[in-house]
Write an enzyme that holds these catalytic residues in place. Structure first.
Site, short mmCIF file in Angstrom:
data_model
loop_
_atom_site.label_atom_id
_atom_site.label_comp_id
_atom_site.label_asym_id
_atom_site.label_seq_id
_atom_site.Cartn_x
_atom_site.Cartn_y
_atom_site.Cartn_z
N HIS A 39 0.98 -1.35 0.18
CA HIS A 39 0.04 -0.03 0.05
C HIS A 39 0.73 1.40 0.28
O HIS A 39 2.09 1.29 0.34
CB HIS A 39 -1.04 0.02 1.25
CG HIS A 39 -0.35 -0.18 2.55
ND1 HIS A 39 -0.83 -1.19 3.33
CD2 HIS A 39 0.35 0.61 3.16
CE1 HIS A 39 -0.18 -0.84 4.60
NE2 HIS A 39 0.65 0.09 4.49
N GLU A 58 4.85 0.31 0.30
CA GLU A 58 5.85 -0.28 1.19
C GLU A 58 4.92 -1.84 1.13
O GLU A 58 3.85 -2.16 0.95
CB GLU A 58 5.61 0.05 2.80
CG GLU A 58 3.91 0.10 3.30
CD GLU A 58 4.05 0.37 4.79
OE1 GLU A 58 4.44 -0.25 5.66
OE2 GLU A 58 3.55 1.49 5.00
N HIS A 92 10.04 -1.13 11.83
CA HIS A 92 9.44 -0.46 13.04
C HIS A 92 10.44 -0.96 14.22
O HIS A 92 10.20 -0.20 15.33
CB HIS A 92 8.22 -1.28 13.29
CG HIS A 92 7.05 -0.74 12.41
ND1 HIS A 92 6.65 0.33 12.39
CD2 HIS A 92 6.07 -1.42 11.66
CE1 HIS A 92 5.46 0.64 11.46
NE2 HIS A 92 5.28 -0.77 10.95
#
Length: 106
Positions: A39, A58, A92
Site C-alpha cells: 500500500h 511499502e 518499526h
C-alpha cells in the site's frame, strides 16, 4: 541492496525478491493474500530515498527469507516507487509507536 534491520540481515536477493513481488502487485492493482500490502507509504518520517519521487509503496520483507503472501507482516518493509525502483528498507524495530526508522545499508 542489502540491509540490516535491527539484528536481521537481508541479502540482495531477499531485497530483490520482496521488491519484485511488491512491483507485481502494484502493477496488477492487487494485494498479497487478504492483506493490504503493498500500500501507499506516505513517508511521514521524511526519508530521502535516493532522490526518487513518490508515490512510494511499502511491502513486508520477512526474516524467514520467504516472500510475503499475507498474514502477519512483521516489522520490516521494502519501499519501492511507482516505477518499481527500490527506494529503501525501513523497520518499526527501534522506532516509536507506528513510525519507521531506516535499516542499515539503505
Amino acid at each position: 541492496d542489502t540491509a540490516t534491520c535491527g539484528k536481521v540481515f537481508y541479502s540482495a536477493s531477499a531485497v530483490s525478491a520482496a521488491s519484485n513481488a511488491a512491483c507485481n502487485y502494484v502493477r496488477a492493482g492487487s494485494t498479497a493474500g487478504g492483506s493490504t500490502y503493498p500500500h501507499v507509504y506516505n513517508n511521514y518520517e521524511g526519508f530521502r530515498f535516493k532522490g526518487l519521487s513518490k508515490p512510494f509503496y511499502e511491502f513486508p520483507i520477512l526474516s524467514s527469507g520467504k516472500t510475503y503472501t499475507g498474514g502477519s507482516p512483521g516489522a520490516d518493509r521494502v519501499v519501492i516507487n511507482g516505477q518499481c525502483s527500490i527506494a529503501g528498507i525501513i523497520t518499526h524495530t527501534g522506532a516509536s509507536g507506528n513510525a519507521f526508522v531506516a535499516c542499515g545499508g539503505t
